[in-house]
Design a protein around this motif. Structure first.
Motif, PDB file in Angstrom:
ATOM      1  N   GLU A 184      15.644  -3.496   8.163  1.00  0.00           N
ATOM      2  CA  GLU A 184      16.191  -3.784   6.848  1.00  0.00           C
ATOM      3  C   GLU A 184      15.761  -2.770   5.779  1.00  0.00           C
ATOM      4  N   THR A 198      17.549   3.167   4.115  1.00  0.00           N
ATOM      5  CA  THR A 198      17.846   3.533   2.744  1.00  0.00           C
ATOM      6  C   THR A 198      19.325   3.737   2.461  1.00  0.00           C
ATOM      7  N   GLY A 200      -5.809   3.408  -5.743  1.00  0.00           N
ATOM      8  CA  GLY A 200      -6.215   2.030  -5.966  1.00  0.00           C
ATOM      9  C   GLY A 200      -5.061   1.056  -6.151  1.00  0.00           C
ATOM     10  N   LEU A 201      -3.970   1.268  -5.426  1.00  0.00           N
ATOM     11  CA  LEU A 201      -2.839   0.347  -5.494  1.00  0.00           C
ATOM     12  C   LEU A 201      -3.264  -1.048  -5.047  1.00  0.00           C
ATOM     13  N   GLY A 202      -2.798  -2.064  -5.735  1.00  0.00           N
ATOM     14  CA  GLY A 202      -3.000  -3.437  -5.295  1.00  0.00           C
ATOM     15  C   GLY A 202      -2.099  -3.755  -4.107  1.00  0.00           C
ATOM     16  N   GLN A 203      -2.319  -4.913  -3.505  1.00  0.00           N
ATOM     17  CA  GLN A 203      -1.525  -5.288  -2.325  1.00  0.00           C
ATOM     18  C   GLN A 203      -0.059  -5.456  -2.664  1.00  0.00           C
ATOM     19  N   GLU A 204       0.208  -6.141  -3.745  1.00  0.00           N
ATOM     20  CA  GLU A 204       1.608  -6.402  -4.096  1.00  0.00           C
ATOM     21  C   GLU A 204       2.317  -5.110  -4.483  1.00  0.00           C
ATOM     22  N   GLU A 205       1.591  -4.261  -5.192  1.00  0.00           N
ATOM     23  CA  GLU A 205       2.149  -2.949  -5.560  1.00  0.00           C
ATOM     24  C   GLU A 205       2.486  -2.139  -4.306  1.00  0.00           C
ATOM     25  N   ASP A 244       5.549  -3.608  -2.663  1.00  0.00           N
ATOM     26  CA  ASP A 244       6.709  -3.333  -3.496  1.00  0.00           C
ATOM     27  C   ASP A 244       7.139  -1.872  -3.336  1.00  0.00           C
ATOM     28  N   GLN A 271       8.704  -1.345   0.108  1.00  0.00           N
ATOM     29  CA  GLN A 271      10.042  -1.935   0.204  1.00  0.00           C
ATOM     30  C   GLN A 271      11.089  -1.069  -0.486  1.00  0.00           C
ATOM     31  N   ALA A 272      10.702  -0.448  -1.591  1.00  0.00           N
ATOM     32  CA  ALA A 272      11.669   0.391  -2.317  1.00  0.00           C
ATOM     33  C   ALA A 272      11.779   1.781  -1.692  1.00  0.00           C
ATOM     34  N   TYR A 326      10.614   7.087   2.633  1.00  0.00           N
ATOM     35  CA  TYR A 326      10.259   8.410   2.103  1.00  0.00           C
ATOM     36  C   TYR A 326       8.760   8.662   2.139  1.00  0.00           C
ATOM     37  N   ARG A 369       4.012   6.499  -7.669  1.00  0.00           N
ATOM     38  CA  ARG A 369       5.200   6.153  -8.464  1.00  0.00           C
ATOM     39  C   ARG A 369       6.165   7.319  -8.647  1.00  0.00           C
ATOM     40  N   GLU A 370       5.843   8.465  -8.045  1.00  0.00           N
ATOM     41  CA  GLU A 370       6.734   9.621  -8.134  1.00  0.00           C
ATOM     42  C   GLU A 370       7.522   9.836  -6.847  1.00  0.00           C
ATOM     43  N   ILE A 377      10.049   8.381  -5.259  1.00  0.00           N
ATOM     44  CA  ILE A 377      11.518   8.359  -5.263  1.00  0.00           C
ATOM     45  C   ILE A 377      12.054   9.535  -6.087  1.00  0.00           C
ATOM     46  N   ASP A 401      -2.688  -8.603  -9.397  1.00  0.00           N
ATOM     47  CA  ASP A 401      -2.840  -7.647  -8.301  1.00  0.00           C
ATOM     48  C   ASP A 401      -4.036  -6.726  -8.562  1.00  0.00           C
ATOM     49  N   ALA A 447      -7.641  -6.567  -6.395  1.00  0.00           N
ATOM     50  CA  ALA A 447      -8.131  -5.346  -5.736  1.00  0.00           C
ATOM     51  C   ALA A 447      -9.433  -4.853  -6.357  1.00  0.00           C
ATOM     52  N   ILE A 456     -10.419   1.929  -9.834  1.00  0.00           N
ATOM     53  CA  ILE A 456     -11.070   2.117  -8.526  1.00  0.00           C
ATOM     54  C   ILE A 456     -11.503   3.578  -8.366  1.00  0.00           C
ATOM     55  N   LYS A 491      12.076   5.728 -12.759  1.00  0.00           N
ATOM     56  CA  LYS A 491      12.029   6.762 -11.715  1.00  0.00           C
ATOM     57  C   LYS A 491      11.779   6.174 -10.333  1.00  0.00           C
ATOM     58  N   GLY A 505       9.706  -0.673  -8.178  1.00  0.00           N
ATOM     59  CA  GLY A 505      10.016  -1.651  -7.138  1.00  0.00           C
ATOM     60  C   GLY A 505      10.600  -2.920  -7.749  1.00  0.00           C
ATOM     61  N   THR A 535      18.550   8.757  -8.385  1.00  0.00           N
ATOM     62  CA  THR A 535      17.756   7.791  -7.611  1.00  0.00           C
ATOM     63  C   THR A 535      18.556   6.573  -7.181  1.00  0.00           C
ATOM     64  N   LEU A 581      19.095   6.295  -3.553  1.00  0.00           N
ATOM     65  CA  LEU A 581      17.942   6.352  -2.668  1.00  0.00           C
ATOM     66  C   LEU A 581      17.315   4.996  -2.365  1.00  0.00           C
ATOM     67  N   TYR A 582      17.772   3.943  -3.030  1.00  0.00           N
ATOM     68  CA  TYR A 582      17.224   2.614  -2.743  1.00  0.00           C
ATOM     69  C   TYR A 582      17.954   1.983  -1.571  1.00  0.00           C
ATOM     70  N   PRO A 583      17.257   1.161  -0.797  1.00  0.00           N
ATOM     71  CA  PRO A 583      17.984   0.319   0.163  1.00  0.00           C
ATOM     72  C   PRO A 583      18.995  -0.541  -0.610  1.00  0.00           C
ATOM     73  N   ALA A 609      17.683  -3.640  -2.303  1.00  0.00           N
ATOM     74  CA  ALA A 609      16.780  -3.378  -3.432  1.00  0.00           C
ATOM     75  C   ALA A 609      17.583  -2.976  -4.666  1.00  0.00           C
TER      76      ALA A 609
END
Lengths: 266, 266, 266
Positions: free
Chosen positions: A3, A6, A37-42, A45, A48-49, A53, A245-246, A248, B45, B49, B248, C36, C39, C63, C66-68, C71
Motif C-alpha cells: 500500500e 507512490t 530525534g524523531l518521535g515514533q509517530e513522526e 508519519d 507513510q508519506a 524515497y 522533512r526535506e 519529498i 510524541d 521520545a 535529543i 514540502k 505527513g 510534490t 510524489l505522495y501515495p 496520502a
C-alpha cells in the motif's frame, strides 16, 4: 511495499521531467536521512508519506543511547516494516571502539535489529588495522557496512590523496558504500568549503578512486548541494544527511519536479 | 517517570564519555524548549521520545492566546504528565502588565495549570518596583519564577553592570533562575554578537553576579552556543530556547555522544 | 469552524495589541503555507492547533505527484475539513503546460478536490496568450486562481515595469490574487535582495499596479520579511510561503503578541 506504492493519479497524465529514477530496493539513487530525534509517530508519519524515497535512516551521533528502550525498538521495527535500513551514527561506533566494546556493539546492534553500521574516524583516531577489522567483522555479521571518509573538524583535515586510498581499501575490505563527510551543517568540513560548495579538484580526485560513482554516498544536507550533485550525476546519485522533512522536496529535485533541476532539461 | 525512563540496552555496554549528567527532577542541567506552535500529537510524541531531557516548555511570545482552548489545556496536561514545567512567554506577561492585568494573568495561569512564569522587560519598560512586585507576587502564588535579563532589540542594550545588579536583585526577590536573553535567532542580541558568540568580558561579568552559575539559564538556540557553554560549564549547564526537535541532539552534546564535545574528553 | 475556534480563556482578560485581525473565511490577511512534504498526522495536528490561521496550503513544486494516492487524498480531505484552500505548486502546472496537458491537469485537480491553482512562469517561458487562457480556463472551472509574478532564477529577472503590467492583466483575466515571488529561501530572487530585503523602489512600483494592496500575496518565508510587511501594511497583509511550523509564531506577529511588532504599538 504494498500500500505504500507512490504511484498516484497525477502520474497517469504527467511524466517526470528527469526520467529513469530507480525504485526500491535499489543499489543507486539512495537517500540516507539524518534522524536527530524523531518521535515514533513522526517516524511512522514520515515513512507513510515518503517511505519509497528513504533507503537509510541514521540515528545520528550517539542518540541511539538516549531513547527509552521501547521507543528505540519501535523505531527499528518501523524501519523494517518500510524496508528502510537503519543504523547508529558513526561516532557511536567510534566510542565503542574507544571503550574496547566492538564485539558487544555489533552483537547488540544485531539483537536490536539495526541492519547497517557506519565505520568512521571523524572524531577519534582509529588505526588502519582496527578500521579494516571492524569493516570485515561487521560485514561477516551480515550488516551493510557504510564507511566514511573525512574529518568533522576542519583542523584535522587529511590529505585528499589519503582519502582516495582509504576509499579503495574500505571497498576491498567489504564496505557496501563509502560516505563522503558533510556533517549536519554541510559547511567547512572535509570536502565542502565555508559556503558549502565542493572544490572541483577534490571532487575529481574522489571520483578517481572508484570505478563506479554509485559506490559513493555524498552527505549533502543543503539544497544547493543536492542540486549540484543531481545536475552533475543525475537523479540516481546517492545522497546522505538529508533532513527528514526535506525528503519529498529532495525527491522532487531528483525527478525534475522543482524549478532548480527542471531548468536543466528544458 | 515510570515507563519514560531513558535507560536502554546500549547503556549496558557503553558509558557516556561525559559523565555526571543530572536526572529529573533536577536543579541544574536544565533544558528549556521554545515552543512556537507544536501540535498536541507532536508534543506528546516529543515527550515520549525525550521527556527525560526536557525541564521547561515555554509557549513562546503570546502564542498561549492563539490555541483553541482544548488544545491549550491538552498541552498543559501533557506537560504535567511528563513532569515538564510549562509557562507563557515573557512578552505575554509584559503585555498583561501593560494592560494592568497582572493579578488576572497570574490567577488564570494558575487555573489553567501553568507551573512557572517568566518576568522580563525585553520589549516594554517595566519599572524596578513593578518588576520586584511581580516576582514576589508570582512566587507567593507558587509559580517557579524565571526572570530574564537583556533586551530583544540591540538598540535598547543596557549597560552590562545594570544587568549584573538586576540578576542579584531578582534572585533576592524570589526568582528561581535568571535567564540570559538569546532570542530565537541567537544573534545580535543582549549578550551575543552578530555571529552568535558570547563576548568573554560580558560572560565574566555575568558570572560575577552569582555565587553559583547554576542560577543562570543561557538562551542558546544555536548548536555552536550550546557546545561552547557545555565545554565551559560541563554537561549540567542550564540551557534555554532550544528548538524542540534539537533536544535529543543537545542531550547527545551534553553527555559527549557527539563529535563536538566528545573531542574534549579524549 | 465549530470546535476549532481559537478563542481561549486568555482572551477574556487580555486584548491583542494590534487589533482588527480578520477572521476566516477572509479576503485579506491571508496566510499561505508552503508544504514540502507534511505527513497526514502532521497535517491534521497542524490544522487542529492552527487551522484558523491557515487560508491556503500549497503542495510545493511537483510534490503532489510524489505522495501515495491515499496520502494525497487524505491531505486534500483534511484541508477541506478545516476550510483551507489547497493547491499544487506553480511549477507543477508549468510542467503540465509544457507537456500539453493543461485540460487534463485541471480536470484531475478538480476530481482530486484541489480548490485553487497557481499560474506562474517562474521556471519555464509561458506565452502571454497561454497564461491568459490558463487563468480564464481555471477560473471557469471554479478554481481560485492565484498567479505569480517573478522568476525563480535571478538571471532571468524581468524589468519591474513588465511585472506591474502582468499583475493588472492577470487580475483582469480572472486571477483572485497575485503572488509576489519569494521562493523558499526568501533571498536573491525576484523582489528580494541577497539579504532578503525588499528594495523600496520595487515595492512602490508593485503597489502602483493595484488599486488595492489586498490583491497581492507576498511570499515572505523569513521572519524579518513578515515583520517588515506587517509593520508596513498592518496585521491583514497577505503572506505566503510560510513554513508550516511558523504559522502560530506568524499569527503572534500579526496581532502584536511578539516583541518585534509589539514595539510598534507602544
Amino acid at each position: 511495499m504494498g500500500e505504500h506504492s507512490t504511484s498516484n493519479a497525477w502520474m497517469e497524465i504527467l511524466r517526470f521531467p528527469l526520467g529513469g529514477r530507480s525504485k526500491k530496493p535499489r543499489q543507486k539513487g539512495l537517500t540516507m536521512l539524518l534522524d536527530k530525534g524523531l518521535g515514533q509517530e513522526e517516524t511512522k508519519d514520515l515513512f507513510q508519506a515518503a517511505g519509497d524515497y528513504i533507503d537509510f535512516l541514521k540515528l545520528g551521533f550517539g542518540t541511539s543511547a538516549l531513547y527509552p528502550q521501547k521507543a528505540l525498538e519501535e523505531k527499528i521495527s518501523l524501519a523494517k516494516q518500510f524496508d528502510v535500513d537503519i543504523y547508529p551514527g558513526g561516532t557511536f561506533l567510534e566510542i565503542a571502539i574507544m571503550q574496547d566494546k566492538l564485539k558487544e556493539f555489533l552483537m547488540l546492534a544485531k539483537v536490536l535489529g539495526y541492519t547497517a553500521v557506519e565505520v568512521s574516524d571523524g572524531t577519534l583516531n582509529i588505526s588502519p588495522e582496527v578500521r579494516a577489522r571492524t569493516i570485515s567483522l561487521a560485514a561477516e555479521k551480515g550488516f551493510k557496512v557504510l564507511t566514511e571518509i573525512g574529518k568533522k573538524n576542519p583542523l584535522d583535515r587529511v590529505p585528499i590523496e589519503e582519502s582516495v586510498k582509504q576509499i579503495q581499501l574500505d571497498l576491498k575490505n567489504g564496505a557496501y558504500k563509502v560516505i563522503v563527510e558533510g556533517r549536519e551543517s554541510g559547511k567547512n568540513t572535509g570536502f565542502y568549503d565555508n559556503d558549502g560548495h565542493f572544490t572541483k579538484e577534490h571532487l575529481d580526485l574522489i571520483l578517481s578512486a572508484v570505478d563506479n560513482p554509485e559506490l559513493l554516498i555524498w552527505e549533502a544536507p543543503l539544497k544547493e548541494q543536492q542540486q549540484e550533485l543531481i545536475l552533475r550525476f543525475g537523479p540516481n546519485v546517492n545522497l546522505g544527511n538529508i533532513p527528514p522533512r526535506e525528503v519529498i522536496a529532495l525527491e522532487a529535485l531528483r525527478v525534475g519536479l522543482r524549478g532548480d533541476t527542471l531548468r536543466s532539461v528544458i
